[in-house]
Design a protein around this motif. Structure first.
Motif, mmCIF file in Angstrom:
data_model
loop_
_atom_site.group_PDB
_atom_site.id
_atom_site.type_symbol
_atom_site.label_atom_id
_atom_site.label_comp_id
_atom_site.label_asym_id
_atom_site.label_seq_id
_atom_site.Cartn_x
_atom_site.Cartn_y
_atom_site.Cartn_z
ATOM 1 N N VAL A 79 0.836 -1.200 0.000
ATOM 2 C CA VAL A 79 0.000 0.000 0.000
ATOM 3 C C VAL A 79 0.874 1.254 0.000
ATOM 4 N N ARG A 80 1.918 1.252 0.832
ATOM 5 C CA ARG A 80 2.838 2.411 0.845
ATOM 6 C C ARG A 80 3.438 2.648 -0.532
ATOM 7 N N GLU A 81 3.833 1.562 -1.204
ATOM 8 C CA GLU A 81 4.449 1.682 -2.518
ATOM 9 C C GLU A 81 3.462 2.245 -3.540
ATOM 10 N N VAL A 82 2.237 1.737 -3.532
ATOM 11 C CA VAL A 82 1.221 2.225 -4.469
ATOM 12 C C VAL A 82 0.945 3.704 -4.214
ATOM 13 N N LEU A 83 0.791 4.084 -2.956
ATOM 14 C CA LEU A 83 0.511 5.487 -2.643
ATOM 15 C C LEU A 83 1.694 6.387 -2.990
ATOM 16 N N GLY A 87 -0.012 8.138 -5.681
ATOM 17 C CA GLY A 87 -0.635 9.199 -4.893
ATOM 18 C C GLY A 87 -2.151 9.235 -4.954
ATOM 19 N N ASP A 88 -2.680 10.436 -5.199
ATOM 20 C CA ASP A 88 -4.127 10.663 -5.207
ATOM 21 C C ASP A 88 -4.857 9.811 -6.239
ATOM 22 N N ALA A 89 -4.218 9.515 -7.351
ATOM 23 C CA ALA A 89 -4.870 8.699 -8.379
ATOM 24 C C ALA A 89 -5.192 7.313 -7.829
ATOM 25 N N ALA A 90 -4.279 6.738 -7.041
ATOM 26 C CA ALA A 90 -4.528 5.422 -6.455
ATOM 27 C C ALA A 90 -5.692 5.480 -5.479
ATOM 28 N N VAL A 91 -5.752 6.523 -4.670
ATOM 29 C CA VAL A 91 -6.848 6.679 -3.707
ATOM 30 C C VAL A 91 -8.174 6.842 -4.450
ATOM 31 N N THR A 92 -8.170 7.630 -5.509
ATOM 32 C CA THR A 92 -9.383 7.847 -6.305
ATOM 33 C C THR A 92 -9.886 6.542 -6.912
ATOM 34 N N HIS A 93 -8.978 5.760 -7.484
ATOM 35 C CA HIS A 93 -9.379 4.480 -8.079
ATOM 36 C C HIS A 93 -9.871 3.505 -7.012
#
Length: 116
Positions: A79-83, A87-93
């Motif tokens: 999760v840390r790596e994806v964020l 960043g925000d795009a991962a949270v949005t998806h």
């Protein structure tokens, strides 16, 4: 910041530990199952780099440090790596996907309500 094989092995030892561990303790556990033992300095360098990456916490102990895991498990590392990468795009998806699954949405809501 994906973990390499030795970094993953060090993290597994730290996750399994019930108390902070020194480099020598981690080295002993890693070498217990190895034909070719690792060098103390190799494990010390890996643990120091994991602390710099925020994967391990370290506190002074004697002339060295004692380490504890700063992340709960391999999923937390992912999760840390994806964020970090997206960043925000991962949270949005993630939010968009969660909104499509009522059970996931309810579980996420409960988790958010429980967090400090």
């Amino acid at each position: 910041m994906a973990l390499g094989a030795l970094e993953s092995a060090v993290m597994r030892v730290c996750w399994e530990a019930r108390a902070p561990m020194t480099v020598r303790e981690v080295l002993g556990r890693l070498n217990a199952d190895r034909d070719q033992p690792l060098a103390y300095t190799t494990v010390m360098t890996v643990m120091s780099r994991l602390a710099e990456k925020g994967m391990l916490n370290r506190a002074p102990q004697g002339r060295g440090y004692a380490y504890t895991a700063a992340v709960a498990d391999e999923a937390a590392v992912a999760v840390r790596e994806v964020l970090r990468t997206h960043g925000d795009a991962a949270v949005t998806h993630f939010a968009a996907e969660a909104s499509l699954d009522p059970q996931l949405r309810d579980r996420l809501r409960r988790l958010l309500e429980q967090s400090p």
